[in-house]
Design a protein around this motif. Structure first.
Motif, PDB file in Angstrom:
ATOM      1  N   ALA A  91      91.994  26.604 118.218  1.00 50.84           N
ATOM      2  CA  ALA A  91      91.401  26.308 119.515  1.00 50.84           C
ATOM      3  C   ALA A  91      92.473  26.472 120.596  1.00 50.84           C
ATOM      4  O   ALA A  91      93.629  26.111 120.400  1.00 50.84           O
ATOM      5  CB  ALA A  91      90.856  24.890 119.533  1.00 50.84           C
ATOM      6  N   HIS A 171      91.099  23.911 115.287  1.00 55.57           N
ATOM      7  CA  HIS A 171      89.905  23.532 116.045  1.00 55.57           C
ATOM      8  C   HIS A 171      89.472  22.085 115.827  1.00 55.57           C
ATOM      9  O   HIS A 171      89.294  21.324 116.784  1.00 55.57           O
ATOM     10  CB  HIS A 171      88.745  24.469 115.678  1.00 55.57           C
ATOM     11  N   ASP A 188      88.974  30.324 121.609  1.00 49.85           N
ATOM     12  CA  ASP A 188      89.550  30.198 120.271  1.00 49.85           C
ATOM     13  C   ASP A 188      89.963  31.565 119.759  1.00 49.85           C
ATOM     14  O   ASP A 188      89.630  32.601 120.345  1.00 49.85           O
ATOM     15  CB  ASP A 188      88.576  29.518 119.293  1.00 49.85           C
TER      16      ASP A 188
END
Length: 304
Positions: A91, A171, A188
């Motif tokens: 992320a 993430h 991302d």
């Protein structure tokens, strides 16, 4: 003859470590588990210093550490096993009040926060830049500054204070802080390779030539395979362990389980994965073609 000491295994205390804990809890893995919340780059320093014997960390971090032309001595470790087959979703995060950062494209020429030089968060910055066309021979540094911040909390603080403009971290580990509003998601990026590898110190890998793996590493493979199988067969137990011990919600743990693919057999490393990773890291400017340790020299296996 004195019995060999238990292995000291470095790991990142995230959801991915669950099968390792299962191997120790349920299958008698004789090892001390040493957490490294700051990630793979820190484990590279630790294994070279003799503080750990084995590390389980990110593919790109291990390979970048071994492939750099200024890697000390024999590099300190070798790739011996594979842990996670699926790619890692990184992320891309910025501060909660950074209106000037509107998209990934707006990060060109900004300040990137990383845990350590050579870590996955550092390497993936170059992969991101390469994918977006920000790298060229005339512009080998796509960011205005690389700010070393050591750990995840410091990274979050830095994008809110303005010390850094953005950083990248896994993430689901980041999601909790999006949900709380502490940081904001920009986008991302996935690793273009299987995401987690196992390394052993050069000594345990059989020396610089990697002739024979230490028996304790072989035992680790056997116990870790059982831990992974137990993880697959007991998903609710895994969710409970992650939510209780690793600071994730049960909902996030269940969502993560849908995305992750552990290997069936941890022993061994596919040379093509390493070559492909080296190629991308060279293109991204992290490694230099013809310099440093080559892909085949990074890997050892039993009887190699």
């Amino acid at each position: 003859m004195a019995q060999a000491a238990p292995l000291k295994i470095g790991y990142v205390p995230e959801h991915f470590s669950t099968p390792l804990h299962f191997a120790k809890t349920y299958f008698g893995l004789d090892a001390g588990l040493i957490p490294f919340p700051s990630g793979t780059g820190h484990m590279i320093l630790a294994i070279r210093a003799g503080e750990i014997d084995v590390g389980i960390g990110l593919t790109e971090g291990w390979i970048a550490g071994l492939g750099k032309e200024d890697a000390p001595g024999d590099g300190g470790y070798r790739l011996v096993g594979t842990y996670v087959q699926s790619p890692l979703c990184w992320a891309i995060s910025t501060g909660k009040s950074r209106p000037e950062i509107t998209s990934v494209e707006s990060l060109q020429g900004s300040k990137i926060g990383v845990s350590r030089i050579g870590s996955g968060s550092y390497v993936m910055g170059y992969v991101l830049a390469d994918q977006h066309g920000w790298l060229s021979p005339s512009n080998p540094e796509p960011f205005s500054d690389t700010v070393v911040l050591n750990n995840f909390k410091n990274l979050r603080d830095a994008v809110n204070s303005g010390e850094a403009d953005f950083f990248m971290w896994e993430h689901f580990t980041s999601k909790k802080y999006y949900d709380s509003g502490e940081i904001r998601r920009v986008g991302d990026i996935y690793t273009p390779w299987s995401s987690w590898k196992i390394v052993a110190s050069t000594e345990l890998a059989g020396g610089a030539e990697g002739k024979n793996l230490d028996g304790r590493v072989v035992d680790l493979f056997e116990k870790l395979d059982k831990g992974i199988a137990h993880f697959r067969e007991n998903q609710e137990l895994a969710v409970k362990f992650i939510a209780t011990n690793l600071d994730y919600s049960e909902e996030d743990a269940r969502e993560w389980l849908k995305t992750v693919e552990f290997v069936d057999t941890t022993e061994g490393v596919d040379p093509k994965v390493v070559r492909d990773c080296v190629s991308v890291l060279q293109k991204a400017g992290v490694l230099k073609e013809g310099k440093g340790r080559q892909a085949e020299a990074m890997i050892v296996s039993r009887g190699a």
